[in-house]
Design a protein around this motif. Structure first.
Motif, PDB file in Angstrom:
ATOM      1  N   LEU A  46       0.833  -1.203   0.000  1.00 40.52           N
ATOM      2  CA  LEU A  46       0.000   0.000   0.000  1.00 40.52           C
ATOM      3  C   LEU A  46       0.867   1.252   0.000  1.00 40.52           C
ATOM      4  N   ILE A  47       1.998   1.178   0.697  1.00 39.89           N
ATOM      5  CA  ILE A  47       2.948   2.292   0.692  1.00 39.89           C
ATOM      6  C   ILE A  47       3.556   2.442  -0.696  1.00 39.89           C
ATOM      7  N   ALA A  48       3.927   1.320  -1.298  1.00 43.78           N
ATOM      8  CA  ALA A  48       4.539   1.353  -2.634  1.00 43.78           C
ATOM      9  C   ALA A  48       3.599   1.927  -3.680  1.00 43.78           C
ATOM     10  N   SER A  49       2.298   1.699  -3.506  1.00 46.35           N
ATOM     11  CA  SER A  49       1.320   2.198  -4.484  1.00 46.35           C
ATOM     12  C   SER A  49       0.835   3.610  -4.164  1.00 46.35           C
ATOM     13  N   GLY A  50       1.292   4.175  -3.030  1.00 45.33           N
ATOM     14  CA  GLY A  50       0.907   5.537  -2.676  1.00 45.33           C
ATOM     15  C   GLY A  50      -0.436   5.643  -1.987  1.00 45.33           C
ATOM     16  N   GLN A  51      -1.045   4.517  -1.631  1.00 46.75           N
ATOM     17  CA  GLN A  51      -2.363   4.562  -0.986  1.00 46.75           C
ATOM     18  C   GLN A  51      -2.278   4.957   0.478  1.00 46.75           C
ATOM     19  N   ILE A  52      -1.075   4.813   1.041  1.00 48.42           N
ATOM     20  CA  ILE A  52      -0.901   5.154   2.447  1.00 48.42           C
ATOM     21  C   ILE A  52       0.544   5.626   2.626  1.00 48.42           C
ATOM     22  N   GLU A  53       0.782   6.479   3.631  1.00 45.05           N
ATOM     23  CA  GLU A  53       2.118   7.038   3.847  1.00 45.05           C
ATOM     24  C   GLU A  53       2.589   6.771   5.268  1.00 45.05           C
ATOM     25  N   VAL A  54       3.889   6.538   5.409  1.00 45.01           N
ATOM     26  CA  VAL A  54       4.474   6.310   6.726  1.00 45.01           C
ATOM     27  C   VAL A  54       4.609   7.633   7.454  1.00 45.01           C
ATOM     28  N   ILE A  55       4.268   7.640   8.732  1.00 44.34           N
ATOM     29  CA  ILE A  55       4.501   8.799   9.592  1.00 44.34           C
ATOM     30  C   ILE A  55       5.344   8.339  10.783  1.00 44.34           C
ATOM     31  N   LEU A  56       5.975   9.261  11.447  1.00 46.83           N
ATOM     32  CA  LEU A  56       6.852   8.971  12.584  1.00 46.83           C
ATOM     33  C   LEU A  56       7.857   7.875  12.235  1.00 46.83           C
ATOM     34  N   PRO A  57       8.579   8.016  11.116  1.00 46.10           N
ATOM     35  CA  PRO A  57       9.475   6.941  10.666  1.00 46.10           C
ATOM     36  C   PRO A  57      10.638   6.666  11.608  1.00 46.10           C
ATOM     37  N   ASP A  58      11.012   7.646  12.462  1.00 47.11           N
ATOM     38  CA  ASP A  58      12.130   7.456  13.378  1.00 47.11           C
ATOM     39  C   ASP A  58      11.743   6.681  14.634  1.00 47.11           C
ATOM     40  N   TRP A  59      10.439   6.446  14.805  1.00 44.03           N
ATOM     41  CA  TRP A  59       9.953   5.747  15.995  1.00 44.03           C
ATOM     42  C   TRP A  59       9.556   4.318  15.605  1.00 44.03           C
ATOM     43  N   THR A  60      10.078   3.356  16.335  1.00 42.33           N
ATOM     44  CA  THR A  60       9.745   1.957  16.052  1.00 42.33           C
ATOM     45  C   THR A  60       8.701   1.454  17.038  1.00 42.33           C
ATOM     46  N   THR A  61       8.021   0.386  16.654  1.00 40.80           N
ATOM     47  CA  THR A  61       7.046  -0.257  17.527  1.00 40.80           C
ATOM     48  C   THR A  61       7.523  -1.663  17.860  1.00 40.80           C
ATOM     49  N   GLU A  62       6.977  -2.214  18.910  1.00 38.70           N
ATOM     50  CA  GLU A  62       7.389  -3.546  19.358  1.00 38.70           C
ATOM     51  C   GLU A  62       6.923  -4.604  18.353  1.00 38.70           C
ATOM     52  N   PRO A  63       7.851  -5.413  17.816  1.00 42.59           N
ATOM     53  CA  PRO A  63       7.429  -6.475  16.893  1.00 42.59           C
ATOM     54  C   PRO A  63       6.540  -7.492  17.612  1.00 42.59           C
ATOM     55  N   LEU A  64       5.681  -8.144  16.843  1.00 40.89           N
ATOM     56  CA  LEU A  64       4.724  -9.108  17.389  1.00 40.89           C
ATOM     57  C   LEU A  64       5.191 -10.533  17.080  1.00 40.89           C
ATOM     58  N   PRO A  65       5.384 -11.370  18.106  1.00 41.10           N
ATOM     59  CA  PRO A  65       5.740 -12.767  17.827  1.00 41.10           C
ATOM     60  C   PRO A  65       4.534 -13.526  17.277  1.00 41.10           C
TER      61      PRO A  65
END
Length: 305
Positions: free
Chosen positions: A249-268
């Motif tokens: 969706l990011i590659a197609s421009g349908q959605i954009e990343v915000i707060l790129p410098d902040w990471t979230t906890e990965p989900l096992p």
């Protein structure tokens, strides 16, 4: 009476809808099929089938017994396969349960490869974010994210899923782009709540040793991952999406990343299955196949190729 053979015959009669068709499928005399079912009814002291001159219908007791017979016969077949050369070419029905988001993003696109390897396996895929009782609902295998409860099920860790915070171009054009997680308190977000408990999940952020936990404000909360994605694309608010869903969706421009410098906890993510399925060849090969899909994903925190 051979009880196992009688159970096989009974299942075939129910599946075929009558004695004649069942006898043809089993290549047995119709009288033998009828005798075996009658012997089963006498041994159980219950009526399994309603017989008329035109059709055969299963009774309520027969329907319950049929479900048990199917499971028992499946277990017997799997036990034989696990100890024979057939384990190299497993077959039969595999009932799995997986979230709609993971099914759409990872499994469905790759299933042609699985069926090319194992053409004799039939996959019945239940999709949804509702927790299921594997034993009660006859599910062979479930793929679940997050911390697992102590359920007595066997679990194998498959990998980790990363998340990214994003929003649609329309939302950002109307409401602006947050530059810090605390800015989300002045925005609209789409929340996700547990189907089991109703609890709304907070969002976590980390950067340079700083960790934040944000209870995001929202005018909408959902409990289905596909609906959650649709809400983000529609511009109903900021979302945190799994990268396997968000990347195209990011590659197609349908959605954009915000707060790129902040990471979230990965989900096992784990594959879980009842203990009586640990010898099943079809469960084993499916778990191995899904594990390979996760191996092919970029590691959390690593740049994508």
């Amino acid at each position: 009476m051979n009880k196992l053979q009688a159970m096989e015959v009974f299942v075939q009669v129910v599946d075929a809808g009558g004695f004649t068709r069942a006898a043809e499928n089993l290549q047995l005399p119709k009288a033998t099929v009828s005798t075996l079912v009658q012997g089963l009814e006498q041994a159980l002291a219950v009526k399994l089938l309603h017989r008329t001159t035109r059709q055969v219908n299963v009774t309520s007791d027969g329907a319950a017994y049929y479900e048990r017979c199917v499971r028992i016969l499946s277990d017997v077949k799997e036990a034989e396969e696990s100890l024979s050369h057939n384990r190299l070419s497993p077959s039969g029905r595999l009932r799995i349960d997986v979230s709609t988001g993971l099914a759409n993003a990872m499994l469905i696109p790759k299933l042609p490869d699985f069926f090319a390897r194992y053409p004799d396996i039939r996959v019945d895929m239940g999709c949804g974010d509702r927790p299921v009782d594997l034993i009660e609902e006859g599910v062979d295998l479930a793929i679940r994210g997050g911390v697992l409860p102590d359920s007595g099920l066997i679990a194998r860790r498959l990998g980790m899923i990363e998340f990214v915070t994003c929003a649609s171009p329309a939302y950002l054009a109307k409401h602006g782009r947050p530059s810090h997680p605390n800015d989300l308190l002045r925005h609209r977000c789409v929340n996700y709540f547990s189907s089991k408990t109703g609890k709304v999940y907070d969002w976590d952020f980390s950067r340079d040793g700083e960790t934040l936990n944000i209870a995001t404000p929202a005018s909408l909360a959902v409990n289905d991952s596909t609906v959650y994605t649709s809400a983000g694309l529609t511009g109903l608010g900021i979302v945190q999406m799994a990268t396997v869903v968000a990347d195209p969706l990011i590659a197609s421009g349908q959605i954009e990343v915000i707060l790129p410098d902040w990471t979230t906890e990965p989900l096992p993510v784990h594959a879980v299955y009842p203990q009586n399925r640990h010898l099943s060849a079809k469960v084993r090969v499916f778990v191995e196949w899904v594990a390979d899909l996760f191996v092919a994903l970029p590691e959390p925190g690593k740049p994508k190729d």
